[in-house]
Design a protein around this motif. Structure first.
Motif, PDB file in Angstrom:
ATOM      1  N   GLN A 198      16.607  38.493  -2.662  1.00  0.00           N
ATOM      2  CA  GLN A 198      15.485  37.748  -2.570  1.00  0.00           C
ATOM      3  C   GLN A 198      15.110  37.306  -1.096  1.00  0.00           C
ATOM      4  O   GLN A 198      14.054  37.155  -0.588  1.00  0.00           O
ATOM      5  CB  GLN A 198      15.747  36.591  -3.411  1.00  0.00           C
ATOM      6  CG  GLN A 198      15.485  36.870  -5.085  1.00  0.00           C
ATOM      7  CD  GLN A 198      16.873  37.650  -5.593  1.00  0.00           C
ATOM      8  OE1 GLN A 198      17.916  37.570  -4.861  1.00  0.00           O
ATOM      9  NE2 GLN A 198      16.658  38.398  -6.670  1.00  0.00           N
ATOM     10  N   GLU A 199      16.464  37.309  -0.430  1.00  0.00           N
ATOM     11  CA  GLU A 199      16.378  36.321   1.085  1.00  0.00           C
ATOM     12  C   GLU A 199      15.828  37.576   1.935  1.00  0.00           C
ATOM     13  O   GLU A 199      15.057  37.426   2.688  1.00  0.00           O
ATOM     14  CB  GLU A 199      17.738  36.148   1.400  1.00  0.00           C
ATOM     15  CG  GLU A 199      18.333  34.824   0.639  1.00  0.00           C
ATOM     16  CD  GLU A 199      19.683  34.486   1.275  1.00  0.00           C
ATOM     17  OE1 GLU A 199      20.208  33.269   1.431  1.00  0.00           O
ATOM     18  OE2 GLU A 199      20.531  35.345   1.124  1.00  0.00           O
ATOM     19  N   VAL A 241      14.036  40.155   1.165  1.00  0.00           N
ATOM     20  CA  VAL A 241      12.361  40.608   0.872  1.00  0.00           C
ATOM     21  C   VAL A 241      11.389  39.455   1.066  1.00  0.00           C
ATOM     22  O   VAL A 241      10.451  39.555   1.815  1.00  0.00           O
ATOM     23  CB  VAL A 241      12.315  40.770  -0.739  1.00  0.00           C
ATOM     24  CG1 VAL A 241      10.522  40.692  -1.159  1.00  0.00           C
ATOM     25  CG2 VAL A 241      12.913  41.946  -1.533  1.00  0.00           C
ATOM     26  N   SER A 242      11.844  38.270   1.000  1.00  0.00           N
ATOM     27  CA  SER A 242      11.121  37.026   1.715  1.00  0.00           C
ATOM     28  C   SER A 242      10.917  37.287   3.213  1.00  0.00           C
ATOM     29  O   SER A 242       9.803  37.167   3.813  1.00  0.00           O
ATOM     30  CB  SER A 242      12.055  35.754   1.240  1.00  0.00           C
ATOM     31  OG  SER A 242      11.147  34.718   1.744  1.00  0.00           O
ATOM     32  N   VAL A 243      12.162  37.262   3.939  1.00  0.00           N
ATOM     33  CA  VAL A 243      11.963  37.316   5.458  1.00  0.00           C
ATOM     34  C   VAL A 243      11.143  38.538   5.689  1.00  0.00           C
ATOM     35  O   VAL A 243      10.449  38.479   6.643  1.00  0.00           O
ATOM     36  CB  VAL A 243      13.417  37.102   5.983  1.00  0.00           C
ATOM     37  CG1 VAL A 243      14.062  38.283   5.705  1.00  0.00           C
ATOM     38  CG2 VAL A 243      13.351  36.828   7.304  1.00  0.00           C
ATOM     39  N   GLU A 275       8.937  40.541   4.192  1.00  0.00           N
ATOM     40  CA  GLU A 275       7.599  40.417   3.751  1.00  0.00           C
ATOM     41  C   GLU A 275       6.795  39.522   4.513  1.00  0.00           C
ATOM     42  O   GLU A 275       5.602  39.762   4.988  1.00  0.00           O
ATOM     43  CB  GLU A 275       7.654  40.226   2.197  1.00  0.00           C
ATOM     44  CG  GLU A 275       7.545  41.385   1.323  1.00  0.00           C
ATOM     45  CD  GLU A 275       7.178  40.917  -0.047  1.00  0.00           C
ATOM     46  OE1 GLU A 275       6.729  41.863  -0.874  1.00  0.00           O
ATOM     47  OE2 GLU A 275       7.394  39.696  -0.463  1.00  0.00           O
ATOM     48  N   GLU A 276       7.538  38.465   5.114  1.00  0.00           N
ATOM     49  CA  GLU A 276       6.650  37.410   5.762  1.00  0.00           C
ATOM     50  C   GLU A 276       6.250  37.880   7.076  1.00  0.00           C
ATOM     51  O   GLU A 276       5.425  37.397   7.888  1.00  0.00           O
ATOM     52  CB  GLU A 276       7.673  36.049   5.974  1.00  0.00           C
ATOM     53  CG  GLU A 276       6.985  34.843   6.595  1.00  0.00           C
ATOM     54  CD  GLU A 276       7.928  33.629   6.648  1.00  0.00           C
ATOM     55  OE1 GLU A 276       7.794  32.745   7.507  1.00  0.00           O
ATOM     56  OE2 GLU A 276       9.040  33.593   5.835  1.00  0.00           O
TER      57      GLU A 276
END
Length: 402
Positions: free
Chosen positions: A298-299, A301-303, A305-306
């Motif tokens: 999750q960490e 993918v979040s960074v 994708e951002e």
């Protein structure tokens, strides 16, 4: 009006490739009459799991929006009824071994005599012609012979088949495309034709750039696990709690990715362009694999994708089939049945803005529509009782294949 309203399909198919084709046509509005043998579609008994201990989950997955009539095509009267169905039909679909329809006396030439505009869609393992035509066709065989298994799996490991029945489903899709093309051409010519789709041809057609690489180099492509032969990094990576997919598809994305990772080693000229990254794949991937262990899926993918870089988790079915996006896209839908209650099923993947497909009925019970279809063909109540009594046909109340 759905796109294929007014199109009548006589469906002789069973198991997966053919039923997937005819379900697609049915979802888009075609009337599909599923003709089952007295033993029924094999998949009616493929389980567990069964829904409410009655219907095979496998059968339910590819047979919605169809009617079911049971005919014994080894009986002359059964063939007579089938040919009567064909007289005003647009399509006949089948996935027997080549030559089977001819042996039954209902091959393409016979169908044409009864309806010159008929389109016969045949799906087989290896096609209607060629040295392999009479080989039995199974999905896993086509995946192996068609090259897919040679490039699937981890480097140095045993060949691995796809987790889905890719050859079966793909052949069903090609058959659907062929039917739609033949229907369009018939508008000009007024006559039908024979659509020939095979599992092996499907696997070969999907080789695309891998075949292109082979033609360019003469070298067999090798399995790369979750990686891509022409793009790096473009693969599955492990994080601290699972796996995710990263797709750095060009050098512009690479520049963004380097900034996200903040690793000095990534400034190395050996990684400056995609061709260089492909040449130095092993070194780069080992660096990234070590770095990705530091955070969760999750960490990461979040960074990532951002930063505008394509990235996403490797989902289990329980993840993706409950996902809010998937639900909004209506790729998981519910339907109700007095026999089965509320049934979840996959939605229709082609979204049309004016005439979208729809799910009108659940998969039919065995012989559910036999009597009604025979009545529409003009047979009397006495005829129908005689057919059912003699084994020419069967209806829902008299048969149960589970």
């Amino acid at each position: 009006m759905l796109p294929l309203n007014g199109i009548k399909v006589v469906d002789l198919t069973r198991i997966l490739s053919g039923p997937f084709c005819t379900m697609t046509l049915a979802d888009l509005g075609a009337e599909v009459i599923k003709v089952e043998s007295p033993k029924g579609d094999d998949t009616r008994q493929w389980g567990p799991p069964f829904v409410n201990d009655e219907e095979s989950a496998y059968f339910l997955s590819v047979n919605r929006n169809k009617q079911s009539i049971v005919l014994n095509l080894k009986e002359e009267k059964g063939k007579e009824i089938l040919l009567k169905l064909v007289e005003d039909a647009d399509v006949v679909a089948e996935n027997f071994r080549p030559g089977t329809l001819e042996k039954l006396g209902i091959g393409y030439e016979t169908l044409k005599q009864h309806n010159p505009g008929i389109i016969l869609a045949s799906i087989s393992g290896f096609g209607q012609t060629g040295p392999y035509a009479q080989k039995p066709g199974y999905d896993v065989l086509a995946q192996g012979m068609g090259g897919l298994m040679s490039v699937t799996g981890e480097p140095g490991g045993s060949p691995v088949k796809g987790g889905y029945s890719l050859a079966d489903i793909g052949a069903g899709m090609w058959a659907t495309i062929g039917v739609l093309a033949a229907l369009k051409e018939r508008e000009r010519s007024g006559v039908g034709q024979w659509v020939d789709a095979s599992l092996l041809d499907t696997m070969i057609s999907w080789q695309t750039y891998l075949a292109g690489n082979y033609f360019a180099t003469g070298k067999d492509p090798k399995p790369l696990g979750g990686a891509h032969p022409n793009i790096v990094p473009y693969q599955v990576f492990g994080a601290s709690n699972g796996h995710f997919v990263l797709a750095v598809g060009n050098d512009q994305l690479w520049q963004k990715f380097k900034a996200v990772m903040d690793l000095d080693i990534l400034e190395d000229e050996r990684f400056a362009t995609n061709p260089r990254r492909v040449d130095n794949r092993d070194l780069l991937i080992s660096i990234l694999e070590e770095a990705f262990k530091e955070k969760t899926v999750q960490e990461w993918v979040s960074v990532i994708e951002e930063a505008g870089i394509p990235c996403g988790p490797v989902n289990q079915f329980s993840d993706i089939l409950t996902d809010s996006h998937v639900k909004e896209r209506e790729m998981v839908v519910e339907a109700n049945s007095p026999e089965l209650g509320t049934l979840q099923m996959l939605g229709i993947p082609v979204k049309l803005s004016r005439t979208p497909g729809q799910i009108d009925s659940l998969p039919p019970q065995f012989g559910e529509h036999t009597d009604a279809i025979l009545e529409r063909l003009g047979y009397s109540e006495e005829d129908i009782k005689s057919f059912n009594h003699s084994g020419v046909s069967a209806n829902q109340s008299e048969q149960n294949v589970n």
